[in-house]
Design an enzyme around this catalytic site. Structure first.
Site, short mmCIF file in Angstrom:
data_model
loop_
_atom_site.label_atom_id
_atom_site.label_comp_id
_atom_site.label_asym_id
_atom_site.label_seq_id
_atom_site.Cartn_x
_atom_site.Cartn_y
_atom_site.Cartn_z
N SER A 149 0.86 -1.20 0.00
CA SER A 149 0.00 0.00 0.00
C SER A 149 0.88 1.23 0.00
O SER A 149 2.03 1.19 0.48
CB SER A 149 -0.88 0.03 1.25
OG SER A 149 -1.59 1.25 1.35
N TYR A 162 -1.87 -0.81 10.32
CA TYR A 162 -1.97 -1.05 8.87
C TYR A 162 -0.70 -0.56 8.16
O TYR A 162 -0.09 -1.28 7.38
CB TYR A 162 -3.21 -0.32 8.32
CG TYR A 162 -3.46 -0.56 6.85
CD1 TYR A 162 -4.08 -1.73 6.42
CD2 TYR A 162 -3.07 0.37 5.89
CE1 TYR A 162 -4.31 -1.96 5.07
CE2 TYR A 162 -3.30 0.14 4.55
CZ TYR A 162 -3.93 -1.02 4.13
OH TYR A 162 -4.16 -1.26 2.80
P1 NAD Z 1 -11.43 -5.94 0.04
O1 NAD Z 1 -11.83 -5.91 1.48
O2 NAD Z 1 -12.45 -5.63 -0.99
O3 NAD Z 1 -10.76 -7.35 -0.30
C1 NAD Z 1 -9.92 -8.03 0.60
C2 NAD Z 1 -10.26 -9.51 0.52
O4 NAD Z 1 -9.35 -10.21 1.38
C3 NAD Z 1 -11.68 -9.80 1.03
O5 NAD Z 1 -12.34 -10.66 0.12
C4 NAD Z 1 -11.46 -10.49 2.37
O6 NAD Z 1 -12.45 -11.44 2.69
C5 NAD Z 1 -10.09 -11.14 2.15
N1 NAD Z 1 -9.37 -11.39 3.40
C6 NAD Z 1 -9.13 -10.49 4.39
N2 NAD Z 1 -8.47 -11.07 5.38
C7 NAD Z 1 -8.30 -12.37 5.02
C8 NAD Z 1 -7.70 -13.49 5.65
N3 NAD Z 1 -7.14 -13.39 6.86
N4 NAD Z 1 -7.69 -14.68 5.01
C9 NAD Z 1 -8.26 -14.79 3.79
N5 NAD Z 1 -8.85 -13.77 3.15
C10 NAD Z 1 -8.88 -12.58 3.76
O7 NAD Z 1 -10.22 -4.91 -0.05
P2 NAD Z 1 -9.17 -4.59 -1.23
O8 NAD Z 1 -9.01 -3.13 -1.23
O9 NAD Z 1 -9.48 -5.30 -2.50
O10 NAD Z 1 -7.86 -5.22 -0.56
C11 NAD Z 1 -6.91 -6.02 -1.27
C12 NAD Z 1 -5.52 -5.61 -0.84
O11 NAD Z 1 -5.27 -4.28 -1.30
C13 NAD Z 1 -5.32 -5.57 0.68
O12 NAD Z 1 -4.07 -6.15 1.00
C14 NAD Z 1 -5.31 -4.08 0.98
O13 NAD Z 1 -4.57 -3.78 2.15
C15 NAD Z 1 -4.67 -3.54 -0.27
N6 NAD Z 1 -4.88 -2.09 -0.49
C16 NAD Z 1 -6.13 -1.58 -0.73
C17 NAD Z 1 -6.27 -0.21 -0.95
C18 NAD Z 1 -7.60 0.42 -1.23
O14 NAD Z 1 -7.67 1.67 -1.28
N7 NAD Z 1 -8.65 -0.35 -1.43
C19 NAD Z 1 -5.15 0.62 -0.93
C20 NAD Z 1 -3.91 0.07 -0.68
C21 NAD Z 1 -3.78 -1.29 -0.47
P1 ADP Z 2 -8.74 13.49 2.27
O1 ADP Z 2 -7.67 12.91 3.13
O2 ADP Z 2 -8.50 14.92 1.89
O3 ADP Z 2 -10.13 13.28 2.84
P2 ADP Z 2 -7.94 11.53 0.23
O4 ADP Z 2 -8.50 11.33 -1.10
O5 ADP Z 2 -6.48 11.79 0.30
O6 ADP Z 2 -8.79 12.74 0.87
O7 ADP Z 2 -8.22 10.26 1.12
C1 ADP Z 2 -9.52 9.87 1.43
C2 ADP Z 2 -9.52 9.01 2.63
O8 ADP Z 2 -9.19 7.67 2.28
C3 ADP Z 2 -8.52 9.43 3.69
O9 ADP Z 2 -9.22 9.61 4.90
C4 ADP Z 2 -7.55 8.29 3.79
O10 ADP Z 2 -7.17 8.06 5.13
C5 ADP Z 2 -8.39 7.12 3.28
N1 ADP Z 2 -7.58 6.05 2.72
C6 ADP Z 2 -6.62 6.13 1.80
N2 ADP Z 2 -6.07 4.97 1.57
C7 ADP Z 2 -6.69 4.10 2.37
C8 ADP Z 2 -6.58 2.71 2.64
N3 ADP Z 2 -5.68 1.95 2.05
N4 ADP Z 2 -7.40 2.15 3.53
C9 ADP Z 2 -8.31 2.88 4.16
N5 ADP Z 2 -8.47 4.19 3.98
C10 ADP Z 2 -7.67 4.79 3.11
#
Ligand code: NAD
Ligand code: ADP
Length: 267
Positions: A149, A162
Site C-alpha cells: 500500500s 496497517y
Molecule cells: P477488500 O476488502 O475488498 O478485499 C480483501 C479480501 O481479502 C476480502 O475478500 C477479504 O475477505 C479477504 N481477506 C481479508 N483477510 C483475510 C484473511 N485473513 N484470510 C483470507 N482472506 C482474507 O479490499 P481490497 O481493497 O481489494 O484489498 C486487497 C488488498 O489491497 C489488501 O491487502 C489491501 O490492504 C490492499 N490495499 C487496498 C487499498 C484500497 O484503497 N482499497 C489501498 C492500498 C492497499
Molecule cells: P482526504 O484525506 O483529503 O479526505 P484523500 O482522497 O487523500 O482525501 O483520502 C480519502 C480518505 O481515504 C482518507 O481519509 C484516507 O485516510 C483514506 N484512505 C486512503 N487509503 C486508504 C486505505 N488503504 N485504507 C483505508 N483508507 C484509506
C-alpha cells in the site's frame, strides 16, 4: 495470453483488487487457485470469471477455491498442498488478502488488534511464500506479487498497525527477493493508492453522505481515486514475463499520490 498454461494462487480473491486480479489473469489464460476467508465472495468471483469468458474459460478444472484464513499457518500449509494436488504446480502467487483494522492513534491501539492486522497483512504473505516457494524452486522459477500500500511508504492512510504491516510487507518483498532470486523466483509488490473496494467502502460512504465526494482522490496528481482493475493490470504485469528482470521492487500505483508533497495552495 501471458498466463496460458500457468497456475496462479491469489489470496483475498473474494473481493476488490483480488477479484479484479483473478478476472484479469483468467482472461490471460491462467488456471486459478482462489483463496479467501469469505466463501460468498469466492462464489461471486467464480461467477464473474465464468461470465467474462462466456463459458470458454473457468471450467472446473481451471478454477479451484479454498476458504481459509491466511494468518492460520496450518490452514496455509493444507491449502498449498491441496493446490499442488489439484494443479501440480504454482507459477504465480499473489498475496493480496488484507484488512485495514481500526484507524486509531497508537495511544488507543489495542495489542490484540495490532497483532490481528500484522497477522493477516504481514505473517499471511510470509506463510504463503514459505509454503509456495519450495514448489517454485522445484519447478525452476515463479513470480510472487504482494499487495502492499502507499500506506507502507508514507503514513496517514489507515491506522498505525496497517501502515506498519504494509511497510513490513515492502521489506519482506525485498528480503524474499534476495532469498529466492537464485532460483529464478521474482518477488515484487504493488502499492495501491485509494481504490474503491470493500475495504474502503466506509471511506466512500462517509464522503458521499457528507458532501465530500470531491475529496476522494483529490490528493492524487491525477485528481481521482483508482479502480481495482488498474491495480490488477500492474499485478498482472509484475507476475508476467514482461517483468522478467524486475525483482525486489515495490511499485506505487497511486495516481501520483506518493510522488507529491501535496503542498497547500499548489493546486
Ligand atoms: P477488500 O476488502 O475488498 O478485499 C480483501 C479480501 O481479502 C476480502 O475478500 C477479504 O475477505 C479477504 N481477506 C481479508 N483477510 C483475510 C484473511 N485473513 N484470510 C483470507 N482472506 C482474507 O479490499 P481490497 O481493497 O481489494 O484489498 C486487497 C488488498 O489491497 C489488501 O491487502 C489491501 O490492504 C490492499 N490495499 C487496498 C487499498 C484500497 O484503497 N482499497 C489501498 C492500498 C492497499
Ligand atoms: P482526504 O484525506 O483529503 O479526505 P484523500 O482522497 O487523500 O482525501 O483520502 C480519502 C480518505 O481515504 C482518507 O481519509 C484516507 O485516510 C483514506 N484512505 C486512503 N487509503 C486508504 C486505505 N488503504 N485504507 C483505508 N483508507 C484509506
Amino acid at each position: 495470453m501471458r498466463f496460458q498454461d500457468r497456475v496462479a494462487l491469489i489470496t483475498g480473491a473474494g473481493s476488490g483488487i483480488g477479484r479484479a486480479t483473478a478476472r484479469r489473469l483468467a482472461a490471460e489464460g491462467a488456471r486459478l487457485a482462489l483463496v479467501d476467508w469469505s466463501g460468498d465472495g469466492l462464489e461471486d468471483t467464480v461467477a464473474a470469471i465464468r461470465q467474462d469468458s462466456a463459458g470458454t474459460a473457468g471450467a472446473d478444472d481451471t478454477l479451484w477455491t479454498g476458504i481459509i484464513d491466511v494468518s492460520d499457518e496450518a490452514a496455509v500449509e493444507r491449502c498449498v498442498s491441496d493446490v499442488i494436488k489439484a494443479f501440480g504446480r504454482i507459477d504465480v502467487l499473489c498475496n493480496n488478502a488484507g484488512i485495514s483494522g481500526g484507524h486509531l492513534p497508537v495511544t488507543e491501539q489495542s495489542t490484540s488488534e495490532w497483532q490481528r492486522v500484522l497477522g493477516v497483512n504481514l505473517a499471511g504473505p510470509m506463510l504463503m511464500i514459505k509454503n509456495v516457494a519450495p514448489h517454485m524452486q522445484a519447478q525452476g522459477g515463479g513470480a510472487i506479487v504482494n499487495t502492499a500500500s502507499v500506506a507502507g511508504i508514507r503514513s496517514g492512510a489507515g491506522g498505525n498497525a496497517y501502515s506498519a504491516s504494509k511497510a513490513g510487507l515492502i521489506n519482506l518483498t525485498m528480503t524474499t527477493a534476495c532469498d529466492l532470486g537464485s532460483y529464478s523466483i521474482r518477488v515484487n509488490a504493488v502499492c495501491p493508492g485509494l481504490i474503491e473496494t470493500g475495504m474502503t467502502r466506509p471511506v466512500f460512504e462517509y464522503a458521499r453522505s457528507n458532501d465530500k465526494e470531491h475529496k476522494l482522490g483529490s490528493r492524487c496528481e491525477l485528481r481521482r481515486y483508482g479502480r481495482p482493475e488498474e491495480i490488477a493490470a500492474a499485478i498482472a504485469f509484475l507476475a508476467s514475463d514482461d517483468a522478467s528482470y524486475i525483482t525486489g521492487q515495490a511499485l506505487p500505483v497511486d495516481g501520483g499520490n506518493t510522488a507529491s508533497l501535496n503542498m497547500p495552495g499548489m493546486k
